[in-house]
Design a protein around this motif. Sequence first.
Motif, PDB file in Angstrom:
ATOM      1  N   HIS A   9       9.554 -44.622 -42.740  1.00 22.14           N
ATOM      2  CA  HIS A   9       9.031 -43.848 -41.614  1.00 22.14           C
ATOM      3  C   HIS A   9       7.612 -44.238 -41.204  1.00 22.14           C
ATOM      4  CE1 HIS A   9       9.226 -40.675 -38.723  1.00 22.14           C
ATOM      5  NE2 HIS A   9       8.154 -40.080 -39.212  1.00 22.14           N
ATOM      6  N   ALA A  10       7.471 -45.475 -40.757  1.00 26.36           N
ATOM      7  CA  ALA A  10       6.229 -45.969 -40.137  1.00 26.36           C
ATOM      8  C   ALA A  10       6.716 -46.993 -39.124  1.00 26.36           C
ATOM      9  CB  ALA A  10       5.346 -46.631 -41.175  1.00 26.36           C
ATOM     10  N   ALA A  11       6.120 -46.967 -37.938  1.00 30.47           N
ATOM     11  CA  ALA A  11       6.663 -47.772 -36.836  1.00 30.47           C
ATOM     12  C   ALA A  11       6.993 -49.211 -37.241  1.00 30.47           C
ATOM     13  CB  ALA A  11       5.696 -47.747 -35.663  1.00 30.47           C
ATOM     14  N   ARG A  13       7.445 -50.658 -40.258  1.00 25.38           N
ATOM     15  CA  ARG A  13       8.495 -50.828 -41.274  1.00 25.38           C
ATOM     16  C   ARG A  13       9.861 -50.388 -40.746  1.00 25.38           C
ATOM     17  NH1 ARG A  13       4.202 -49.139 -44.328  1.00 25.38           N
ATOM     18  NH2 ARG A  13       4.966 -47.023 -44.643  1.00 25.38           N
ATOM     19  N   LEU A  14       9.828 -49.469 -39.821  1.00 20.87           N
ATOM     20  CA  LEU A  14      11.067 -49.023 -39.192  1.00 20.87           C
ATOM     21  C   LEU A  14      11.678 -50.150 -38.360  1.00 20.87           C
ATOM     22  CD1 LEU A  14      10.891 -45.514 -37.898  1.00 20.87           C
ATOM     23  CD2 LEU A  14      11.966 -47.126 -36.410  1.00 20.87           C
ATOM     24  N   ARG A  15      10.808 -50.868 -37.657  1.00 24.39           N
ATOM     25  CA  ARG A  15      11.303 -51.988 -36.855  1.00 24.39           C
ATOM     26  C   ARG A  15      11.785 -53.123 -37.746  1.00 24.39           C
ATOM     27  NH1 ARG A  15       7.400 -54.388 -34.003  1.00 24.39           N
ATOM     28  NH2 ARG A  15       8.828 -55.294 -32.512  1.00 24.39           N
ATOM     29  N   ALA A  18      15.128 -52.030 -39.171  1.00 27.32           N
ATOM     30  CA  ALA A  18      16.169 -52.057 -38.129  1.00 27.32           C
ATOM     31  C   ALA A  18      16.627 -53.495 -37.879  1.00 27.32           C
ATOM     32  CB  ALA A  18      15.647 -51.437 -36.843  1.00 27.32           C
ATOM     33  N   ALA A  21      18.606 -54.730 -40.888  1.00 29.41           N
ATOM     34  CA  ALA A  21      19.902 -54.037 -40.967  1.00 29.41           C
ATOM     35  C   ALA A  21      20.881 -54.578 -39.930  1.00 29.41           C
ATOM     36  CB  ALA A  21      19.716 -52.536 -40.777  1.00 29.41           C
ATOM     37  N   PHE A  83      18.081 -47.198 -45.194  1.00 32.68           N
ATOM     38  CA  PHE A  83      17.952 -47.245 -43.738  1.00 32.68           C
ATOM     39  C   PHE A  83      19.063 -46.428 -43.073  1.00 32.68           C
ATOM     40  CE2 PHE A  83      18.820 -49.235 -39.571  1.00 32.68           C
ATOM     41  CZ  PHE A  83      17.600 -48.967 -38.973  1.00 32.68           C
ATOM     42  N   TYR A  86      18.250 -42.861 -43.529  1.00 34.41           N
ATOM     43  CA  TYR A  86      17.116 -42.530 -42.658  1.00 34.41           C
ATOM     44  C   TYR A  86      17.588 -42.261 -41.218  1.00 34.41           C
ATOM     45  CZ  TYR A  86      12.831 -43.230 -39.972  1.00 34.41           C
ATOM     46  OH  TYR A  86      11.794 -43.080 -39.102  1.00 34.41           O
ATOM     47  N   THR A  87      18.426 -43.174 -40.697  1.00 36.63           N
ATOM     48  CA  THR A  87      18.894 -42.985 -39.310  1.00 36.63           C
ATOM     49  C   THR A  87      19.802 -41.753 -39.213  1.00 36.63           C
ATOM     50  OG1 THR A  87      20.579 -44.653 -39.760  1.00 36.63           O
ATOM     51  CG2 THR A  87      18.736 -45.351 -38.447  1.00 36.63           C
ATOM     52  N   LEU A  90      17.606 -38.795 -39.044  1.00 39.54           N
ATOM     53  CA  LEU A  90      17.027 -38.683 -37.693  1.00 39.54           C
ATOM     54  C   LEU A  90      18.019 -38.039 -36.735  1.00 39.54           C
ATOM     55  CD1 LEU A  90      15.259 -42.090 -36.904  1.00 39.54           C
ATOM     56  CD2 LEU A  90      14.185 -39.891 -37.398  1.00 39.54           C
ATOM     57  N   ARG A  91      19.266 -38.511 -36.798  1.00 39.45           N
ATOM     58  CA  ARG A  91      20.294 -37.971 -35.892  1.00 39.45           C
ATOM     59  C   ARG A  91      20.537 -36.498 -36.190  1.00 39.45           C
ATOM     60  NH1 ARG A  91      23.297 -42.938 -36.691  1.00 39.45           N
ATOM     61  NH2 ARG A  91      22.665 -44.361 -35.028  1.00 39.45           N
ATOM     62  N   LEU A  93      18.325 -34.411 -37.413  1.00 35.71           N
ATOM     63  CA  LEU A  93      17.154 -33.680 -36.916  1.00 35.71           C
ATOM     64  C   LEU A  93      17.239 -33.477 -35.406  1.00 35.71           C
ATOM     65  CD1 LEU A  93      14.253 -35.412 -38.882  1.00 35.71           C
ATOM     66  CD2 LEU A  93      14.951 -33.015 -39.073  1.00 35.71           C
ATOM     67  N   LEU A  94      17.791 -34.494 -34.733  1.00 37.32           N
ATOM     68  CA  LEU A  94      17.856 -34.436 -33.270  1.00 37.32           C
ATOM     69  C   LEU A  94      19.151 -33.800 -32.775  1.00 37.32           C
ATOM     70  CD1 LEU A  94      16.406 -37.990 -32.646  1.00 37.32           C
ATOM     71  CD2 LEU A  94      15.257 -35.833 -32.168  1.00 37.32           C
TER      72      LEU A  94
ATOM     73  N   ASP B  14       1.670 -49.805 -35.542  1.00 38.49           N
ATOM     74  CA  ASP B  14       0.931 -49.501 -36.771  1.00 38.49           C
ATOM     75  C   ASP B  14       1.620 -48.419 -37.596  1.00 38.49           C
ATOM     76  OD1 ASP B  14      -2.652 -49.478 -37.327  1.00 38.49           O
ATOM     77  OD2 ASP B  14      -0.959 -50.109 -38.544  1.00 38.49           O
ATOM     78  N   ASP B  15       0.870 -47.895 -38.550  1.00 37.33           N
ATOM     79  CA  ASP B  15       1.446 -47.007 -39.541  1.00 37.33           C
ATOM     80  C   ASP B  15       1.698 -45.576 -39.081  1.00 37.33           C
ATOM     81  OD1 ASP B  15       1.822 -48.797 -41.454  1.00 37.33           O
ATOM     82  OD2 ASP B  15       0.043 -48.323 -42.634  1.00 37.33           O
ATOM     83  N   ALA B  16       1.136 -45.176 -37.948  1.00 40.44           N
ATOM     84  CA  ALA B  16       1.264 -43.784 -37.535  1.00 40.44           C
ATOM     85  C   ALA B  16       2.735 -43.391 -37.492  1.00 40.44           C
ATOM     86  CB  ALA B  16       0.638 -43.595 -36.168  1.00 40.44           C
ATOM     87  N   PRO B  17       3.138 -42.366 -38.272  1.00 41.64           N
ATOM     88  CA  PRO B  17       4.551 -42.007 -38.298  1.00 41.64           C
ATOM     89  C   PRO B  17       4.994 -41.451 -36.946  1.00 41.64           C
ATOM     90  CG  PRO B  17       3.297 -40.826 -40.008  1.00 41.64           C
ATOM     91  CD  PRO B  17       2.315 -41.470 -39.080  1.00 41.64           C
ATOM     92  N   PRO B  18       6.022 -42.008 -36.369  1.00 41.50           N
ATOM     93  CA  PRO B  18       6.495 -41.515 -35.076  1.00 41.50           C
ATOM     94  C   PRO B  18       7.288 -40.217 -35.245  1.00 41.50           C
ATOM     95  CG  PRO B  18       7.825 -43.375 -35.817  1.00 41.50           C
ATOM     96  CD  PRO B  18       6.828 -43.114 -36.886  1.00 41.50           C
ATOM     97  N   LEU B  24      13.955 -42.902 -33.527  1.00 41.83           N
ATOM     98  CA  LEU B  24      15.313 -43.322 -33.175  1.00 41.83           C
ATOM     99  C   LEU B  24      15.280 -44.272 -31.972  1.00 41.83           C
ATOM    100  CD1 LEU B  24      18.065 -42.758 -34.414  1.00 41.83           C
ATOM    101  CD2 LEU B  24      18.435 -41.002 -32.694  1.00 41.83           C
ATOM    102  N   LEU B  26      12.806 -46.205 -31.203  1.00 44.53           N
ATOM    103  CA  LEU B  26      12.215 -47.458 -31.695  1.00 44.53           C
ATOM    104  C   LEU B  26      13.282 -48.332 -32.359  1.00 44.53           C
ATOM    105  CD1 LEU B  26       9.303 -48.362 -31.501  1.00 44.53           C
ATOM    106  CD2 LEU B  26       8.898 -47.452 -33.786  1.00 44.53           C
ATOM    107  N   ILE B  27      14.150 -47.696 -33.151  1.00 42.24           N
ATOM    108  CA  ILE B  27      15.231 -48.431 -33.832  1.00 42.24           C
ATOM    109  C   ILE B  27      16.161 -49.054 -32.792  1.00 42.24           C
ATOM    110  CG2 ILE B  27      17.328 -48.165 -35.221  1.00 42.24           C
ATOM    111  CD1 ILE B  27      15.829 -45.982 -36.803  1.00 42.24           C
ATOM    112  N   GLN B  30      14.470 -51.851 -30.830  1.00 42.17           N
ATOM    113  CA  GLN B  30      14.308 -53.057 -31.638  1.00 42.17           C
ATOM    114  C   GLN B  30      15.638 -53.789 -31.814  1.00 42.17           C
ATOM    115  OE1 GLN B  30      11.782 -54.712 -32.538  1.00 42.17           O
ATOM    116  NE2 GLN B  30      12.838 -56.212 -33.834  1.00 42.17           N
ATOM    117  N   GLN B  31      16.715 -53.036 -32.060  1.00 42.28           N
ATOM    118  CA  GLN B  31      18.003 -53.696 -32.270  1.00 42.28           C
ATOM    119  C   GLN B  31      18.515 -54.325 -30.980  1.00 42.28           C
ATOM    120  OE1 GLN B  31      20.297 -50.830 -34.621  1.00 42.28           O
ATOM    121  NE2 GLN B  31      19.537 -51.789 -36.501  1.00 42.28           N
TER     122      GLN B  31
END
Lengths: 98, 221
Positions: A9-11, A13-15, A18, A21, A83, A86-87, A90-91, A93-94, B14-18, B24, B26-27, B30-31
């Motif tokens: 959960h940091a932009a 590392r999430l990218r 993703a 994966a 991962f 994690y996703t 997220l789903r 939560l949303l 950066d590291d700021a948690p979204p 979601l 962002l994922i 990116q994909q």
Amino acid sequence: MTELDPVIHAAARLRISATLASLDEGDRITFPRLQELLDMTAGNLSTHMRKLEDAEYVVVEKTHQGRTPTTYVSLTRRGRRAFEDYTETLRDLLGEKP
Amino acid sequence: MTDHTDHPAPTDHDDAPPSADEALALIREQQRSVERKQLGGIPWILGIWAIAWGAGFFALWSGYDGGNPWFSIPLGVAGTIFGALIVGAIVVSAVVGARVGRGIQGASAFSGAVYGISWMVGSGVVFAIGIALTRAGADSAVMSLYYPAGYSLVAGLIYLMGAALWRSVDQLVLGIIIAVVGAIAPFFGAPTNNLVMAVLGGGAFLVAALVMQLSLSRGRS
């Protein structure tokens, strides 16, 4: 509330997660190609890769292709599962899941 | 190495948690971007084949007696145009295709290599059978039906194989159409079979190129 995995959960590392994966299981990618797909600097990518490696989410293998050293990166089984969890969280939560 | 040594922050992610929805998004973003960067060359390959088949077979049709009623070109010139377009398309496909999976090693690289080799094996076999048929007495009229049909069969089957390998409906549809075009074209007789190949075969490649380009720019998810 369900906890989101702080390793992912940091932009950045999430990218990274993703992108890794999206490779087929059993595939690995060279560091420079991963960098291209992410548009990240080598230093930035290394920093985040270290954190993912410490959590055993990715494996970094240094090999040689002929005389050229090549670094390959792939998601571990644990990392892929993390991962996916994690996703899914997220789903949840949303409210995207039935 | 210490953290944040050469971060070009704040432009870099950066590291700021979204938030959850940002994460979601962002994922997915990116994909989609990975898909675009990896598969972006494929519509170009299909587009090149649309030109090679469309213009190439049209040239052949215009070269044969009883072909194009509006204008004709010497058969030697038509054959040269056709050959140059096909060779050009093969070169472009090989170069662009090799870039698709670059930097990736593992099971999928093997699949990709088998896919590439299949084109050479299939085309080689069609060519060899053609030589055997000619030696056995098949005349040029028969051979002008055989070659386009034979290559269509190979191309169609390899696209079907690609559909199975990469679970691609686009390739499934294209494979079926190309194989069917190969099957029906000879029934039109020579030289009209070339026109059928140009219009239906070239058209199928063109539509496939456009559909794939559209789905890449929109994103599949």
